[in-house]
Design a protein around this motif. Sequence first.
Motif, PDB file in Angstrom:
ATOM      1  N   PHE A  36       0.863  -1.172   0.000  1.00 25.52           N
ATOM      2  CA  PHE A  36       0.000   0.000   0.000  1.00 25.52           C
ATOM      3  C   PHE A  36       0.905   1.228   0.000  1.00 25.52           C
ATOM      4  CE2 PHE A  36      -2.827  -3.273   1.376  1.00 25.52           C
ATOM      5  CZ  PHE A  36      -4.083  -2.889   0.922  1.00 25.52           C
ATOM      6  N   PRO A  38      -1.954  -0.699  -4.580  1.00 23.83           N
ATOM      7  CA  PRO A  38      -2.956   0.295  -4.158  1.00 23.83           C
ATOM      8  C   PRO A  38      -2.275   1.602  -3.718  1.00 23.83           C
ATOM      9  CG  PRO A  38      -3.193  -1.803  -2.981  1.00 23.83           C
ATOM     10  CD  PRO A  38      -1.865  -1.822  -3.646  1.00 23.83           C
ATOM     11  N   MET A  64      -2.792   5.053  -1.581  1.00 27.95           N
ATOM     12  CA  MET A  64      -3.622   5.520  -0.482  1.00 27.95           C
ATOM     13  C   MET A  64      -3.373   6.995  -0.211  1.00 27.95           C
ATOM     14  SD  MET A  64      -4.776   2.462   0.188  1.00 27.95           S
ATOM     15  CE  MET A  64      -5.581   2.520   1.779  1.00 27.95           C
ATOM     16  N   ASP A  82      -9.614   5.884   2.199  1.00 23.80           N
ATOM     17  CA  ASP A  82      -8.599   4.840   2.229  1.00 23.80           C
ATOM     18  C   ASP A  82      -9.225   3.470   2.463  1.00 23.80           C
ATOM     19  OD1 ASP A  82      -6.562   6.537   1.660  1.00 23.80           O
ATOM     20  OD2 ASP A  82      -5.735   6.621   3.678  1.00 23.80           O
ATOM     21  N   THR A 101      -8.839   0.390  -0.066  1.00 28.51           N
ATOM     22  CA  THR A 101      -8.423  -0.942   0.384  1.00 28.51           C
ATOM     23  C   THR A 101      -9.376  -2.006  -0.139  1.00 28.51           C
ATOM     24  OG1 THR A 101      -7.461  -0.017   2.404  1.00 28.51           O
ATOM     25  CG2 THR A 101      -7.955  -2.371   2.416  1.00 28.51           C
ATOM     26  N   ARG A 102     -10.668  -1.730  -0.061  1.00 29.35           N
ATOM     27  CA  ARG A 102     -11.658  -2.707  -0.533  1.00 29.35           C
ATOM     28  C   ARG A 102     -11.530  -2.938  -2.039  1.00 29.35           C
ATOM     29  NH1 ARG A 102     -14.946  -4.160   3.383  1.00 29.35           N
ATOM     30  NH2 ARG A 102     -15.401  -2.743   5.115  1.00 29.35           N
ATOM     31  N   CYS A 153      -8.457  -5.068  -2.700  1.00 33.84           N
ATOM     32  CA  CYS A 153      -8.625  -6.451  -2.273  1.00 33.84           C
ATOM     33  C   CYS A 153      -9.569  -7.217  -3.198  1.00 33.84           C
ATOM     34  CB  CYS A 153      -9.130  -6.497  -0.832  1.00 33.84           C
ATOM     35  SG  CYS A 153      -7.883  -5.977   0.379  1.00 33.84           S
ATOM     36  N   ASN A 168       2.212  -5.155   4.617  1.00 32.91           N
ATOM     37  CA  ASN A 168       1.807  -4.048   5.489  1.00 32.91           C
ATOM     38  C   ASN A 168       2.897  -3.803   6.528  1.00 32.91           C
ATOM     39  OD1 ASN A 168       0.539  -2.346   7.442  1.00 32.91           O
ATOM     40  ND2 ASN A 168      -1.472  -3.112   6.836  1.00 32.91           N
ATOM     41  N   GLY A 223      -5.440  -0.844   9.393  1.00 29.24           N
ATOM     42  CA  GLY A 223      -5.164  -1.325   8.044  1.00 29.24           C
ATOM     43  C   GLY A 223      -5.213  -2.838   7.948  1.00 29.24           C
ATOM     44  N   VAL A 279      -7.998  -5.061   5.668  1.00 27.77           N
ATOM     45  CA  VAL A 279      -7.592  -6.055   4.670  1.00 27.77           C
ATOM     46  C   VAL A 279      -8.230  -7.408   4.976  1.00 27.77           C
ATOM     47  CG1 VAL A 279      -5.651  -7.397   3.774  1.00 27.77           C
ATOM     48  CG2 VAL A 279      -5.437  -4.919   4.025  1.00 27.77           C
TER      49      VAL A 279
END
Length: 299
Positions: A113, A134, A136, A154, A158-159, A162, A174, A203, A207
Amino acid sequence: MLPFRLALLFLLIIASTVLHVVPLLLVALLKVLLPLPRLRVACNPLLTGIAESWIGVNNRLWDAFTHTRLDVRGDAELHVDGHYLVLANHQSWVDILVLQKVFNRRIPLLRFFLKRQLFWVPLLGLAWWALDFPFMGRYTPKQIARNPALAGRDIEATRRACEKFRAIPVAIMNFVEGTRFTAGKHARQGSPYRHLLKPKSGGVAFVLDAMGEGLHAILDVSIAYPAGSPSLIDLLANRIPEVRVQIRQRAIPAELARGDYQNDREFRVRFQQWMNGLWREKDADMAGLLGADAPAAGD
C-alpha cells in the motif's frame, strides 16, 4: 573507489529498471485495451513475471556487489501460489529490498500500500500502477477533522484493491507501525516495546475484512540490523555486514477475520488486543535477533 562503485551500481539499476518497466507498461496498456475480462486476466502472469525478473536482477546485484550476509530463520511453509498477508516492522528503505530478496519467487509478488504521491515517481510510479499496487491518501487527523469524508476514502481504496486480489495468488504487504522506527518516534510515542513502535491495527483489520476467506495465512516478518539501522547508500556501499530475518507463519483468527473495525468498539478492542499480543512476541523476536545486549532497533 566508492564514487565509482556507486555510479556503476546506479547505472546498472537504472538500466534494469528501464529494460523492465517499458515492457511492463506495454503489457499493462494491452491489458487495459483488451475487450474481454478473461483476456485481461491472462495478462497478469506476464506482468508478474516481468516484475519478478526485475527483482531478480536487483537480488543478483546485491550478491555481486555486497558482502551483506542474510540470515533467515523460521519454519514457514511458503508457496508461490499462496494467499498471504505479510506483516513486518519498518526501520529503513532497505527493508523492502530485504523482503524482496527473501520472498521473490517463493511467494506471490509482494504488493504494498503506497502513498498516493508516489504515483509521480518517474517510471516506478507507473510500474506500481501497472502491477495494481494500491495508492492511499493516508490523511492526517487534521485533514480528516476539516473534511470528515476523507476518513472513508482509504477504506474504500483498500476494498477495491482487495477485490482485484481475490482472483489471483497474492501477498499483501503491510508495515504495521505506519512509519520507520527511530529513537525519537519511539520516545514520543511512549512505546511499550523496546525495538518497535506501536502497531496500527486498522489497516490490517480492513484487509482481513475485505479479503474474507481469500487469505490463507499471515507471514509475520521481523527484520533486524545488528550494526544499526542502515540507509540505501549503506547497502550500495557495502556497509551492512548482516541482516537477520525471522519469519513466523500465523493462522488468521476466525473471530477476527470479519468485523466492523471502524464502528464496532468491542471488535476494535479485541482486534487491538490481538495485535498488541503479536507485537509483544515480535519484540521478543527482535531481542533474540539482535542479541540480549544489543541496543534497541534504530539506535
